[in-house]
Design a protein around this motif. Structure first.
Motif, PDB file in Angstrom:
ATOM      1  N   UNK A   2       0.816  -1.210   0.000  1.00  0.00           N
ATOM      2  CA  UNK A   2       0.000   0.000   0.000  1.00  0.00           C
ATOM      3  C   UNK A   2       0.852   1.262   0.000  1.00  0.00           C
ATOM      4  N   UNK A   3       2.179   1.111  -0.113  1.00  0.00           N
ATOM      5  CA  UNK A   3       3.037   2.280  -0.291  1.00  0.00           C
ATOM      6  C   UNK A   3       3.168   2.649  -1.759  1.00  0.00           C
ATOM      7  N   UNK A   4       2.574   1.872  -2.645  1.00  0.00           N
ATOM      8  CA  UNK A   4       2.610   2.166  -4.071  1.00  0.00           C
ATOM      9  C   UNK A   4       1.198   2.448  -4.557  1.00  0.00           C
ATOM     10  N   UNK A   5       1.065   3.351  -5.522  1.00  0.00           N
ATOM     11  CA  UNK A   5      -0.265   3.703  -6.010  1.00  0.00           C
ATOM     12  C   UNK A   5      -0.920   2.578  -6.803  1.00  0.00           C
ATOM     13  N   UNK A   6      -0.140   1.828  -7.570  1.00  0.00           N
ATOM     14  CA  UNK A   6      -0.739   0.836  -8.465  1.00  0.00           C
ATOM     15  C   UNK A   6       0.337  -0.085  -9.013  1.00  0.00           C
ATOM     16  N   UNK A   7      -0.100  -1.165  -9.675  1.00  0.00           N
ATOM     17  CA  UNK A   7       0.841  -1.999 -10.424  1.00  0.00           C
ATOM     18  C   UNK A   7       0.875  -1.600 -11.895  1.00  0.00           C
ATOM     19  N   UNK A   8       0.101  -0.587 -12.260  1.00  0.00           N
ATOM     20  CA  UNK A   8       0.079  -0.042 -13.616  1.00  0.00           C
ATOM     21  C   UNK A   8       0.993   1.189 -13.628  1.00  0.00           C
ATOM     22  N   UNK A  28       3.847  22.177   0.508  1.00  0.00           N
ATOM     23  CA  UNK A  28       4.625  21.047   1.030  1.00  0.00           C
ATOM     24  C   UNK A  28       5.591  20.527  -0.028  1.00  0.00           C
ATOM     25  N   UNK A  29       6.844  20.339   0.362  1.00  0.00           N
ATOM     26  CA  UNK A  29       7.833  19.771  -0.557  1.00  0.00           C
ATOM     27  C   UNK A  29       7.571  18.284  -0.743  1.00  0.00           C
ATOM     28  N   UNK A  30       7.922  17.757  -1.910  1.00  0.00           N
ATOM     29  CA  UNK A  30       7.639  16.359  -2.217  1.00  0.00           C
ATOM     30  C   UNK A  30       8.896  15.612  -2.632  1.00  0.00           C
ATOM     31  N   UNK A  31       8.902  14.322  -2.312  1.00  0.00           N
ATOM     32  CA  UNK A  31       9.969  13.423  -2.756  1.00  0.00           C
ATOM     33  C   UNK A  31       9.332  12.173  -3.333  1.00  0.00           C
ATOM     34  N   UNK A  32       9.794  11.730  -4.506  1.00  0.00           N
ATOM     35  CA  UNK A  32       9.325  10.471  -5.066  1.00  0.00           C
ATOM     36  C   UNK A  32      10.409   9.423  -4.859  1.00  0.00           C
ATOM     37  N   UNK A  33       9.981   8.203  -4.550  1.00  0.00           N
ATOM     38  CA  UNK A  33      10.939   7.146  -4.246  1.00  0.00           C
ATOM     39  C   UNK A  33      10.320   5.793  -4.591  1.00  0.00           C
ATOM     40  N   UNK A  34      11.170   4.748  -4.655  1.00  0.00           N
ATOM     41  CA  UNK A  34      12.615   4.745  -4.530  1.00  0.00           C
ATOM     42  C   UNK A  34      13.190   4.531  -5.923  1.00  0.00           C
ATOM     43  N   UNK A  35      13.848   5.564  -6.454  1.00  0.00           N
ATOM     44  CA  UNK A  35      14.394   5.530  -7.804  1.00  0.00           C
ATOM     45  C   UNK A  35      15.545   4.530  -7.890  1.00  0.00           C
ATOM     46  N   UNK A  36      15.609   3.705  -8.977  1.00  0.00           N
ATOM     47  CA  UNK A  36      14.741   3.689 -10.157  1.00  0.00           C
ATOM     48  C   UNK A  36      13.606   2.663 -10.085  1.00  0.00           C
ATOM     49  N   UNK A  37      13.211   2.233  -8.891  1.00  0.00           N
ATOM     50  CA  UNK A  37      12.121   1.269  -8.742  1.00  0.00           C
ATOM     51  C   UNK A  37      12.463   0.210  -7.721  1.00  0.00           C
ATOM     52  N   UNK A  38      11.517  -0.062  -6.830  1.00  0.00           N
ATOM     53  CA  UNK A  38      11.748  -1.010  -5.731  1.00  0.00           C
ATOM     54  C   UNK A  38      10.765  -2.174  -5.789  1.00  0.00           C
ATOM     55  N   UNK A  39       9.887  -2.180  -6.775  1.00  0.00           N
ATOM     56  CA  UNK A  39       8.767  -3.117  -6.750  1.00  0.00           C
ATOM     57  C   UNK A  39       9.108  -4.582  -6.910  1.00  0.00           C
ATOM     58  N   UNK A  40      10.222  -4.897  -7.562  1.00  0.00           N
ATOM     59  CA  UNK A  40      10.544  -6.300  -7.850  1.00  0.00           C
ATOM     60  C   UNK A  40      11.581  -6.894  -6.915  1.00  0.00           C
ATOM     61  N   UNK A  41      11.938  -6.175  -5.854  1.00  0.00           N
ATOM     62  CA  UNK A  41      12.980  -6.699  -4.968  1.00  0.00           C
ATOM     63  C   UNK A  41      12.411  -7.721  -3.991  1.00  0.00           C
ATOM     64  N   UNK A 366     -11.659  -5.655   3.413  1.00  0.00           N
ATOM     65  CA  UNK A 366     -10.203  -5.713   3.272  1.00  0.00           C
ATOM     66  C   UNK A 366      -9.654  -4.366   3.705  1.00  0.00           C
ATOM     67  N   UNK A 367      -8.849  -4.368   4.774  1.00  0.00           N
ATOM     68  CA  UNK A 367      -8.389  -3.088   5.313  1.00  0.00           C
ATOM     69  C   UNK A 367      -6.905  -2.820   5.072  1.00  0.00           C
ATOM     70  N   UNK A 368      -6.169  -3.791   4.559  1.00  0.00           N
ATOM     71  CA  UNK A 368      -4.748  -3.592   4.306  1.00  0.00           C
ATOM     72  C   UNK A 368      -4.450  -3.763   2.832  1.00  0.00           C
ATOM     73  N   UNK A 369      -3.507  -4.635   2.503  1.00  0.00           N
ATOM     74  CA  UNK A 369      -3.288  -4.977   1.098  1.00  0.00           C
ATOM     75  C   UNK A 369      -4.582  -5.537   0.523  1.00  0.00           C
ATOM     76  N   UNK A 370      -5.002  -5.085  -0.659  1.00  0.00           N
ATOM     77  CA  UNK A 370      -6.300  -5.532  -1.176  1.00  0.00           C
ATOM     78  C   UNK A 370      -6.287  -6.916  -1.802  1.00  0.00           C
ATOM     79  N   UNK A 371      -5.164  -7.635  -1.701  1.00  0.00           N
ATOM     80  CA  UNK A 371      -5.083  -8.944  -2.353  1.00  0.00           C
ATOM     81  C   UNK A 371      -5.930 -10.005  -1.661  1.00  0.00           C
ATOM     82  N   UNK A 372      -6.544  -9.655  -0.541  1.00  0.00           N
ATOM     83  CA  UNK A 372      -7.424 -10.616   0.118  1.00  0.00           C
ATOM     84  C   UNK A 372      -8.872 -10.504  -0.339  1.00  0.00           C
TER      85      UNK A 372
END
Length: 436
Positions: A2-8, A28-41, A366-372
């Protein structure tokens, strides 16, 4: 998670751009992370150094897409990009001899000039501030000396080093001052070019100037600390902020299925709201408070709140027997929690079976990860709210997560449920495979 907006990647970029715009509107200042991508680790960089074998072309097709949206001038450019402590051996050829075991390891993205300067700066066009993830994380601290880490990061094109020293005491302040002198010495020796430091400082100062952070504020400096705290509390966590949070949470509630046309629930129904642990108990109580305050439920409504932690199959049957509808909250943070032997999931299975045996109905939230949401195919209705945040006491005396109360509220309110699932949900037919 749930720290990522989507898998798309396209949707992630669009939502990230919108979120940045909203934060910028509030100053408010913004930071995008984690470059270049953390989804497949498969490894958490807090505990070890992850390795991804993606090629640069593969990154361009997937992980870099949302970053590209949020760093160029066509969208709402973020102020910071945070670099990830992840190795990409198919992209970065530079290595370092680990101080942990003496093995040659690939330089992580944090220290990769290819990824920071050639791709992020030159190809994607980002001219804001690049900041590292915490330099205290084991992915860095276990393998690199502090000064080598500073040298490698700054020479790769990074502008700010996050937490090179943990400041937890006055003694640590002295350690930080020593660290700064040592990094300055690296510059004097030419191991870090002076122009690289000037470039980084200029970016930081320009960012601060855009937000008025360089203005002299003598009046505020002379105000007592208690007064500044009072002023902050009038804004942060204010009633207006909680009202906005509540409206956003209501809009996020997603109806996944309602095969029996259960919703909205009748105020005359006997309903039990069941949560997985005591941390969520007050969230359900608060939802009832809002429903009664808005006169959607009468004060004598037959709606009870229960915690099913440690309950048995007999308890599940008893819960079903005492109600017309049981609303049960599922809170999943990882795949293994969906396994058939997992206690919370197993209890919900037993509850659904017991309820249907007594001609009762069950709604799963489903209140956490929606995969349930596909985990309980026999549930009569399923909703998702995306945050299991609990409460320590009832508002307005405390901060609280609005998502779960909003989901309960929406069961009775009759409002249109406009939320949409942001990720693809696999069909969960083989629960045993989920723990592998």
């Amino acid at each position: 998670g749930i720290r990522s907006f989507s898998d798309d990647p396209e949707l992630t970029g669009a939502l990230g751009d919108a979120f940045i715009r909203g934060l910028h509107e509030s100053g408010t200042l913004t930071a995008v992370k984690h470059y270049p991508g953390h989804g497949d680790t498969l490894t958490d960089s807090h505990t070890n150094l992850p390795v991804m074998n993606s090629t640069l072309d593969e990154l361009r097709q997937l992980a870099l897409v949302p970053f590209a949206t949020c760093v160029d001038d066509e969208g709402e450019q973020t102020d910071f990009v945070m670099a990830a402590h992840i190795c990409f051996p198919q992209i970065e050829s530079g290595t370092y001899q680990s101080k942990l075991d003496g093995q040659e390891i690939t330089l992580p993205a944090t220290f990769s000039r290819i990824l920071i300067t050639d791709i992020l700066r030159d190809e994607l066009g980002f001219d804001g501030v690049v900041i590292t993830d915490s330099m205290q994380m084991k992915a860095i601290a276990d393998h690199f000396t502090p000064l080598d880490a500073a040298r490698l990061a700054l020479n790769a094109g990074v502008d700010m080093l996050l937490m090179p020293v943990n400041i937890r005491s006055t003694a640590d302040i002295g350690e930080m001052e020593t660290y700064i002198r040592q990094v300055a010495e690296l510059v004097r020796k030419g191991e870090i070019p002076q122009e690289r430091i000037e470039e980084a400082v200029l970016r930081v100062l320009m960012m601060k100037d855009r937000y008025g952070l360089l203005d002299i504020r003598t009046q505020e400096e002379n105000e007592p600390l208690e007064e500044r705290i009072r002023q902050a509390q009038e804004i942060v966590g204010s009633e207006a902020h909680h009202a906005a949070e509540w409206e956003l949470a209501l809009q996020a509630v997603t109806l996944v299925k309602d095969t029996e046309g259960l919703l909205p629930l009748s105020p005359k129904s006997r309903v039990i709201l069941a949560c997985p642990d005591s941390a969520r108990f007050l969230s359900l109580k608060y939802a009832l408070y809002r429903l009664q305050e808005d006169q959607i439920l009468p004060e004598d409504a037959d709606v009870a709140v229960a915690c099913y932690e440690g309950m048995s199959e007999a308890d599940a049957t008893n819960m079903a027997w005492q109600s017309d509808v049981v609303v049960v909250v599922s809170s999943v943070t990882g795949w293994k929690e969906l396994g058939k032997e997992d206690v919370p999931s197993a209890f919900i299975d037993k509850l659904i079976q017991a309820a249907h045996g007594l001609d009762r109905q069950v709604i799963v939230i489903s209140s956490g990860l929606p995969y349930d949401v596909n985990r309980f195919p026999d549930a009569d209705a399923v909703l998702a709210c995306y945050s299991p945040e609990g409460m320590k006491e009832l508002p307005p005396e405390t901060e609280y997560g609005a998502n779960l109360p909003a989901a309960i509220y929406s069961l009775f309110s009759g409002q249109e449920l406009s939320g949409r699932l942001p990720v693809e949900i696999p069909a969960l037919s083989e629960y045993s495979n989920l723990t592998e």
